[in-house]
Enzyme design. Structure first.
Site, PDB file in Angstrom:
ATOM      1  N   LEU A  40       0.812  -1.202   0.000  1.00  0.00           N
ATOM      2  CA  LEU A  40       0.000   0.000   0.000  1.00  0.00           C
ATOM      3  C   LEU A  40       0.852   1.260   0.000  1.00  0.00           C
ATOM      4  O   LEU A  40       1.961   1.292   0.526  1.00  0.00           O
ATOM      5  CB  LEU A  40      -0.917   0.012   1.225  1.00  0.00           C
ATOM      6  CG  LEU A  40      -1.933  -1.118   1.330  1.00  0.00           C
ATOM      7  CD1 LEU A  40      -2.728  -0.982   2.631  1.00  0.00           C
ATOM      8  CD2 LEU A  40      -2.869  -1.132   0.136  1.00  0.00           C
ATOM      9  N   SER A  41       0.307   2.316  -0.568  1.00  0.00           N
ATOM     10  CA  SER A  41       0.979   3.608  -0.554  1.00  0.00           C
ATOM     11  C   SER A  41       1.032   4.154   0.867  1.00  0.00           C
ATOM     12  O   SER A  41       0.178   3.805   1.707  1.00  0.00           O
ATOM     13  CB  SER A  41       0.242   4.603  -1.450  1.00  0.00           C
ATOM     14  OG  SER A  41      -1.011   4.938  -0.871  1.00  0.00           O
ATOM     15  N   PRO A  42       2.002   5.023   1.182  1.00  0.00           N
ATOM     16  CA  PRO A  42       2.029   5.638   2.504  1.00  0.00           C
ATOM     17  C   PRO A  42       0.738   6.367   2.864  1.00  0.00           C
ATOM     18  O   PRO A  42       0.300   6.331   4.014  1.00  0.00           O
ATOM     19  CB  PRO A  42       3.217   6.600   2.411  1.00  0.00           C
ATOM     20  CG  PRO A  42       4.141   5.939   1.429  1.00  0.00           C
ATOM     21  CD  PRO A  42       3.225   5.331   0.400  1.00  0.00           C
TER      22      PRO A  42
ATOM     23  N   SER B  10      -2.327   5.551   1.934  1.00  0.00           N
ATOM     24  CA  SER B  10      -3.313   4.539   2.317  1.00  0.00           C
ATOM     25  C   SER B  10      -3.023   3.985   3.701  1.00  0.00           C
ATOM     26  O   SER B  10      -3.937   3.783   4.516  1.00  0.00           O
ATOM     27  CB  SER B  10      -3.336   3.407   1.289  1.00  0.00           C
ATOM     28  OG  SER B  10      -3.801   3.867   0.043  1.00  0.00           O
ATOM     29  N   VAL B  11      -1.758   3.714   3.984  1.00  0.00           N
ATOM     30  CA  VAL B  11      -1.383   3.180   5.297  1.00  0.00           C
ATOM     31  C   VAL B  11      -1.716   4.182   6.398  1.00  0.00           C
ATOM     32  O   VAL B  11      -2.257   3.825   7.456  1.00  0.00           O
ATOM     33  CB  VAL B  11       0.110   2.807   5.318  1.00  0.00           C
ATOM     34  CG1 VAL B  11       0.550   2.411   6.725  1.00  0.00           C
ATOM     35  CG2 VAL B  11       0.377   1.664   4.342  1.00  0.00           C
TER      36      VAL B  11
END
Length: 242
Positions: free
Chosen positions: A60-62, A64-65
C-alpha cells in the site's frame, strides 16, 4: 539521501494540508521509524507516495497506510490482528504503535507469508507473528484483539473477525465492492464511523489465492472486478486538488 531523511520528507508531505492524512503524533512517528525500503524491492521508490505490486500482492501507498492507522487508533500494548498482511509493511507500522509482540498477521498466500516474515525480521520486527491462513477465519487462538485491520474489501465484516474483537475493540476495513468506504466496526458488528472512499482488492477465501490448486473465482470474474475498480480510486474523490 539517507533513508531516515527520506522518511521524514515522506511523512512531512502526508501531514501537510495538500494531503493531510496524518493527524496524530503516534501515526506520524511510526511512519518515520519503519524502514519502508526493507519492504519495497526498488529502494529508490520506497519513499514515494505510491503503491507497489510485488510477489502477487500490493504494497500500500504511505497515504493509504496512514489513513488505515488513523482510523484504527492503535495504542501501545493493544493486541492487533492484521488480515491480508502482504509483505509486512503495515504489520511493521502496527508493531511501532502497539509493540511487536502484540501484533499478529495472517495472509492466505504462503510465499507472501514467507516474504513478510523475512522482511519483518530484516526491519527489526521479528517478534511479529505471521501465519498462513484464510483471513476470514481470523486467528482465534490469540483472540480477543483490541484492533483488527483488514487490508482487503468485503461486503460485510467477516463474522469470525467481529467475534474475535475485545468488547471495546475496533475493526477497520474497506466495505463494499466497486464502490468502497473505509469503516470502523465495533464488537457487535455495527459500523461506528466512516472514513471516506477507498479502492482495495477483494478479501480472498481459501481457493482464490494465487497458485491455489482450485480457485473459486474465475479469470473472467477477476477481469470484471479489475475493470470495475478503474476510475473508482479514492484519490479522485477524496482530495480537493483545487
Amino acid at each position: 539521501m539517507e533513508p531516515a531523511a527520506l522518511r521524514d520528507d515522506m511523512v512531512d508531505s502526508l501531514e501537510y494540508d495538500a494531503k493531510g492524512v496524518v493527524h496524530s503524533d503516534a501515526v506520524g512517528l511510526a511512519l518515520r521509524e519503519v524502514p519502508r525500503h526493507e519492504f519495497v524491492p526498488e529502494e529508490q521508490r520506497a519513499y514515494t507516495d505510491q503503491s507497489h505490486e510485488h510477489a502477487g500482492t500490493r504494497i500500500l501507498s504511505p497515504t493509504s497506510v496512514a489513513r488505515l492507522f488513523e482510523a484504527l487508533d492503535v495504542e501501545s500494548g493493544d493486541a492487533v490482528l492484521v488480515v491480508g498482511a502482504g509483505v509486512g509493511y503495515t504489520s511493521a507500522v502496527a508493531a511501532e504503535l502497539a509493540g511487536a509482540r502484540n501484533v499478529h498477521a495472517v495472509d492466505i498466500t504462503r510465499h507472501v507469508v514467507y516474504e513478510a516474515r523475512s522482511n519483518l525480521a530484516d526491519a527489526g520486527y521479528g517478534e511479529v507473528l505471521v501465519d498462513c491462513r484464510d483471513g476470514t477465519h481470523g486467528l482465534s487462538e490469540y483472540a480477543p484483539f483490541d484492533r483488527v485491520l483488514v487490508e482487503a474489501a468485503a461486503i460485510e465484516p467477516p463474522r469470525a473477525l467481529v467475534d474475535q474483537l475485545a468488547d471495546d475493540g475496533r475493526l477497520v476495513m474497506p466495505r463494499g465492492a466497486a464502490g468502497q468506504t473505509l469503516v470502523s466496526v465495533d464488537a457487535t458488528g455495527d459500523v461506528r464511523d466512516e472514513h471516506g472512499p477507498v479502492a482495495f482488492a477483494p478479501l480472498l477465501v481459501e481457493g482464490e489465492q494465487a497458485g491455489a490448486l482450485e480457485r473459486n473465482r474465475t479469470d473472467r470474474e477477476d477481469r470484471e472486478r479489475a475493470q470495475a475498480a478503474v476510475g473508482n480510486g479514492w484519490e479522485h474523490e477524496w482530495i480537493d486538488w483545487d
